[in-house]
Every structure is written in structure tokens, then in C-alpha cells.
Design an enzyme around this catalytic site. Sequence first.
Site, PDB file in Angstrom:
ATOM      1  CG  LEU A 129      -1.750   1.358   1.421  1.00  0.00           C
ATOM      2  CD1 LEU A 129      -3.063   1.204   0.499  1.00  0.00           C
ATOM      3  CD2 LEU A 129      -2.694   1.212   2.791  1.00  0.00           C
ATOM      4  CD  GLU A 131       2.421   4.523  -4.456  1.00  0.00           C
ATOM      5  OE1 GLU A 131       2.873   5.885  -4.592  1.00  0.00           O
ATOM      6  OE2 GLU A 131       2.050   3.913  -4.987  1.00  0.00           O
ATOM      7  CB  ALA A 134       1.539   7.674  -0.514  1.00  0.00           C
ATOM      8  CB  THR A 162       6.304  -6.542   6.195  1.00  0.00           C
ATOM      9  OG1 THR A 162       6.290  -5.266   6.789  1.00  0.00           O
ATOM     10  CG2 THR A 162       6.778  -7.676   7.099  1.00  0.00           C
ATOM     11  CD  GLN A 346      14.624   2.316  34.627  1.00  0.00           C
ATOM     12  OE1 GLN A 346      14.908   2.610  33.298  1.00  0.00           O
ATOM     13  NE2 GLN A 346      15.339   3.029  35.626  1.00  0.00           N
ATOM     14  CD  GLU A 373      -1.120  -4.307   9.509  1.00  0.00           C
ATOM     15  OE1 GLU A 373      -2.382  -4.204   9.683  1.00  0.00           O
ATOM     16  OE2 GLU A 373      -0.604  -5.425   9.212  1.00  0.00           O
TER      17      GLU A 373
HETATM   18  N1  CAA Z   1     -13.560   0.000   5.343  1.00  0.00           N
HETATM   19  C1  CAA Z   1     -14.395   0.427   4.169  1.00  0.00           C
HETATM   20  N2  CAA Z   1     -14.047   1.376   3.345  1.00  0.00           N
HETATM   21  C2  CAA Z   1     -13.167   2.283   3.805  1.00  0.00           C
HETATM   22  C3  CAA Z   1     -12.681   2.237   5.104  1.00  0.00           C
HETATM   23  C4  CAA Z   1     -12.913   1.273   5.929  1.00  0.00           C
HETATM   24  N3  CAA Z   1     -12.534   1.046   7.039  1.00  0.00           N
HETATM   25  N4  CAA Z   1     -12.061   3.479   5.440  1.00  0.00           N
HETATM   26  C5  CAA Z   1     -12.329   4.367   4.358  1.00  0.00           C
HETATM   27  N5  CAA Z   1     -12.857   3.543   3.263  1.00  0.00           N
HETATM   28  C6  CAA Z   1     -13.172   4.044   2.062  1.00  0.00           C
HETATM   29  C7  CAA Z   1     -14.424   4.835   1.989  1.00  0.00           C
HETATM   30  O1  CAA Z   1     -14.998   4.170   0.936  1.00  0.00           O
HETATM   31  C8  CAA Z   1     -14.279   6.286   1.766  1.00  0.00           C
HETATM   32  O2  CAA Z   1     -15.003   6.738   0.825  1.00  0.00           O
HETATM   33  P1  CAA Z   1     -16.380   7.043   1.410  1.00  0.00           P
HETATM   34  O3  CAA Z   1     -16.199   8.650   1.094  1.00  0.00           O
HETATM   35  O4  CAA Z   1     -17.386   6.781   0.342  1.00  0.00           O
HETATM   36  O5  CAA Z   1     -16.794   7.036   2.639  1.00  0.00           O
HETATM   37  C9  CAA Z   1     -12.896   6.148   0.970  1.00  0.00           C
HETATM   38  O6  CAA Z   1     -12.326   4.855   1.301  1.00  0.00           O
HETATM   39  C10 CAA Z   1     -11.806   7.201   1.548  1.00  0.00           C
HETATM   40  O7  CAA Z   1     -11.787   7.222   2.749  1.00  0.00           O
HETATM   41  P2  CAA Z   1     -11.284   8.476   3.700  1.00  0.00           P
HETATM   42  O8  CAA Z   1     -12.035   9.692   3.104  1.00  0.00           O
HETATM   43  O9  CAA Z   1     -11.516   8.187   5.195  1.00  0.00           O
HETATM   44  O10 CAA Z   1      -9.788   8.461   3.223  1.00  0.00           O
HETATM   45  P3  CAA Z   1      -8.764   9.387   3.740  1.00  0.00           P
HETATM   46  O11 CAA Z   1      -7.863   9.570   2.524  1.00  0.00           O
HETATM   47  O12 CAA Z   1      -9.307  10.609   4.518  1.00  0.00           O
HETATM   48  O13 CAA Z   1      -7.839   8.424   4.510  1.00  0.00           O
HETATM   49  C11 CAA Z   1      -6.767   7.334   6.532  1.00  0.00           C
HETATM   50  C12 CAA Z   1      -7.945   7.945   5.707  1.00  0.00           C
HETATM   51  C13 CAA Z   1      -7.589   6.678   7.662  1.00  0.00           C
HETATM   52  C14 CAA Z   1      -5.930   8.213   6.876  1.00  0.00           C
HETATM   53  C15 CAA Z   1      -6.283   6.288   5.547  1.00  0.00           C
HETATM   54  O14 CAA Z   1      -5.589   6.788   4.494  1.00  0.00           O
HETATM   55  C16 CAA Z   1      -5.186   5.256   6.278  1.00  0.00           C
HETATM   56  O15 CAA Z   1      -5.483   4.474   7.045  1.00  0.00           O
HETATM   57  N6  CAA Z   1      -3.925   5.490   6.444  1.00  0.00           N
HETATM   58  C17 CAA Z   1      -2.860   5.051   7.060  1.00  0.00           C
HETATM   59  C18 CAA Z   1      -2.584   4.028   6.081  1.00  0.00           C
HETATM   60  C19 CAA Z   1      -1.779   2.830   6.665  1.00  0.00           C
HETATM   61  O16 CAA Z   1      -2.345   2.140   7.736  1.00  0.00           O
HETATM   62  N7  CAA Z   1      -0.896   2.144   6.054  1.00  0.00           N
HETATM   63  C20 CAA Z   1      -0.146   1.063   6.500  1.00  0.00           C
HETATM   64  C21 CAA Z   1       0.498   0.174   5.649  1.00  0.00           C
HETATM   65  S1  CAA Z   1       0.436  -1.516   5.708  1.00  0.00           S
HETATM   66  C22 CAA Z   1       1.769  -1.756   6.543  1.00  0.00           C
HETATM   67  O17 CAA Z   1       2.221  -1.081   7.546  1.00  0.00           O
HETATM   68  C23 CAA Z   1       2.005  -3.123   6.705  1.00  0.00           C
HETATM   69  C24 CAA Z   1       3.145  -3.828   7.392  1.00  0.00           C
HETATM   70  O18 CAA Z   1       4.355  -3.903   6.398  1.00  0.00           O
HETATM   71  C25 CAA Z   1       3.195  -4.730   8.157  1.00  0.00           C
END
Ligand code: CAA
Length: 388
Positions: A129, A131, A134, A162, A346, A373
Amino acid sequence: MASDFDLYRPSEEHEMLRDSVRALAEAKIAPYAAEVDEEARFPQEALDALVANDLHAVHVPEAYGGAGADALATVIVIEEVARVCGSSSLIPAVNKLGSLPVILSASEELKKRYLAPLAKGDAMFSYCLSEPDAGSDAGGMKTKAVRDGDSWVLNGVKRWITNAGVSDYYTVMAVTDPDKRTKGISAFVVEKDDEGVSFGAPEKKLGIKGSPTREVYLDNVRIPADRMIGAEGTGFATAMQTLDHTRITIAAQALGIAQGALDYAKGYVQERKQFGKPIGDFQGVQFMLADMAMKIEAARQLTYAAAARSERVSEGSEKEDLTFFGAAAKCYASDAAMEITTDAVQLLGGYGYTRDYPVERMMRDAKITQIYEGTNQVQRIVMARNLP
Ligand code: CAA
């Protein structure tokens, strides 16, 4: 009918699973944990032991050759592996993260094709996911997928992936319609051997050093159109739905790391003597251990409550408050793990600060659980937007 409380409480089968994973982890994974960290090498012994005991991807449904473990059982597996080795716990955790988009949204054909090798232990899955530009703003991704006849052609860079390089399969989120922001993102399965896929150098990290984190480069990667997961434009929603479930696995990892640190510190304070008695006889030390145990138990209850919701959603219930609970469990358990592992260092004093004892590794490993995450700041955004 089972009450909500029963659903949070591990059943006898869950406890039997915990006992067997604990025994396996102590015998086959713990002996290599320090070396894996020191040498920043993949914990192959852990992978072999997990695969031999069918614990590497327990979440895969039986219909696709998996063990069909529920969300709580998956949490328990990750918790017990993390208790001895944070890096190794990323094997079952990221196998779930990478494959859950397929389980949630892919065609039957894709499920059969990609879940069976995962269940057998012939392949691992990663999740692409983030980048370089991003991270928290996942919707701001630049990786593009352009349709060309019966194919999609992917170009871009995924970062912080990962188990990159070890995994055979990658769930890749890419922009298919730049005008629609999150609604113009689609998900695909990309294979390690697809032409144009390559990997960056392993990141040099503070912790979880045994789990490779690398960039994934997609250079004109042409894949058949049927590798799209779900319909065009649904990739971001699938990615977010996935995280609703898998943030609970990071809570489990945090919980396990914290438990490992508490267990070690508990033993140490009985052995270490100062001022003529074990330091565990001092009330100041006892209060620290009490706080550590209290925080772990609170984190465990929240994590299991979240797992019960994850299970209900997987069984077809409405989403309810899973989004809130997944974020809350991950945020709370990881903050608790950071505090608990720091306190464990500690309690061991100067010894705790050296690599001769495992608690400094656990403290370094705990830190990432507050970051990946979704940072705990993002978790608070998610919780605030989904208050129960
Ligand atoms: N379930 C279903 N759909 C969802 C949702 C959910 N929980 N959350 C959002 N959506 C969908 C919705 O359809 C939403 O559109 P609507 O307006 O129709 O509701 C659309 O996505 C856009 O959602 P947002 O407007 O809330 O999006 P945003 O751009 O404001 O972003 C955010 C929200 C919560 C900040 C999100 O970008 C986010 O979670 N960011 C963090 C990313 C992340 O967790 N990255 C981790 C990468 S993985 C990793 O770390 C793995 C590893 O290696 C172990």
C-alpha cells in the site's frame, strides 16, 4: 446463545492452541531470536517450524486448503510467536495482511489460485500500500495501473514492504483513475516472478531486524486483467477493510512482545540480589510489575474483543464497530507494549541495556507496532471518525 463476553474469551480449543504454539515457539523459534536480530537475517527456522505445524497462515479458510482458524485463534498464534521473536511473528501476521484483500474481495478463481499455495506453505504473501511519498496519506499513492487489452501494466514504487523478496505474492494497490482519488484505486495480485518486479536493498532498521523490509519496484509489469482483486476502483476500500481486521494482528504482536518482556523481567527480579535481597522484594519493583501486568491484561481484553468483532464480520455480520475496535486495539496494545518493554529494560538495569539479555530487543521490536499498519496518530483519526 453466546454472550459478547463469551466471544472475547478464548475457548478450551483456543487455550490448547496457545499451549501448543507456546511449546513450539519456545523449542523451535526462541533459540534463534537473538541471532536473527543480531545478524538481521530471515528467521528460516521459524518459517520451517510454522509450516511444519500448519501455523504459518492459519487464517486461510478450509475451502482453500487452510486451517480455517478464526480471528481469535490467529491472534493467539501471532501473540505466542511474538512472545519469543517479534520478527518471526510477522510470518503469520503478514501472510494474513497480504492475502486478506484476496479473501475479502477477489474472484473465486483468484482465491483458488493464490490461497492454496499460501495454505500449503509453498508461498508467502505481502501487502503493498505505502509508497515513498504516501504513508499515512495512503490515498495519495502514485503507482499506476494502465489497461492495455487483456492486461494491466503497473509502474511505481512501493515502500516499507514487509517480507518483500521472501514473499511470492504481493497485493498491490495502484491508481487506475487519477481523477477519482481513493475511488480510482484498484487492487491487484502481483507475483515475484512477474517480469519487471524487483526489490530494493533491505532497510537497516531499529527492530524486527529478521523480517526483511524492502522497496518493491514495478517497472512496466504486465499482468493478466483477471489479476485485479474485485471491481475496478474498489482497491482503497478493500485495503482499508483489510486493515480493520489486520490491525488486530499488530495488537497481538505488541501483546506478545510485551508478555515476553514481562515474563523475562518477572524471573530476573527474583534472581537479582541487591541490598541483601532479591530486587523483587522491593515494593517499587513490585509496583512496576503490577502496572506492566495490568496494562497487558487491558490490552489483551481489548484485542480479543476486537478479534470477536473481526470474526463476526467475516461470518457475514454488518461491520458494526470493527473499524473503531481494530484501531483501538492496535493503538492501545502497541502503546502499552512500548511502555512495558521500556520498563522491562529498566528492571534489568545495565544488563537490560545490553544485547546479552532479550529485553532490549523486545523494546526495539515493540517500537514498530506504534508505527506500521497506520501510525498511532492515524489510529486516533480512525477512532475519532468511527466513535462507537
Ligand atoms: N472500510 C471500508 N471502506 C473504507 C474504510 C474502511 N475502514 N475506510 C475508508 N474507506 C473507504 C470509503 O469508501 C471512503 O469513501 P467514502 O467517502 O465513500 O466513505 C474512502 O475509502 C476514502 O476514505 P477516507 O476519506 O477516510 O480516506 P482518507 O484519504 O481521509 O484516509 C486514512 C483515511 C484513515 C488516513 C487512511 O489513509 C489510512 O488508514 N492511512 C494509514 C495507512 C496505513 O495504515 N498504512 C499501513 C500500510 S500497511 C503496513 O504497514 C504493513 C506492514 O508492512 C506490516
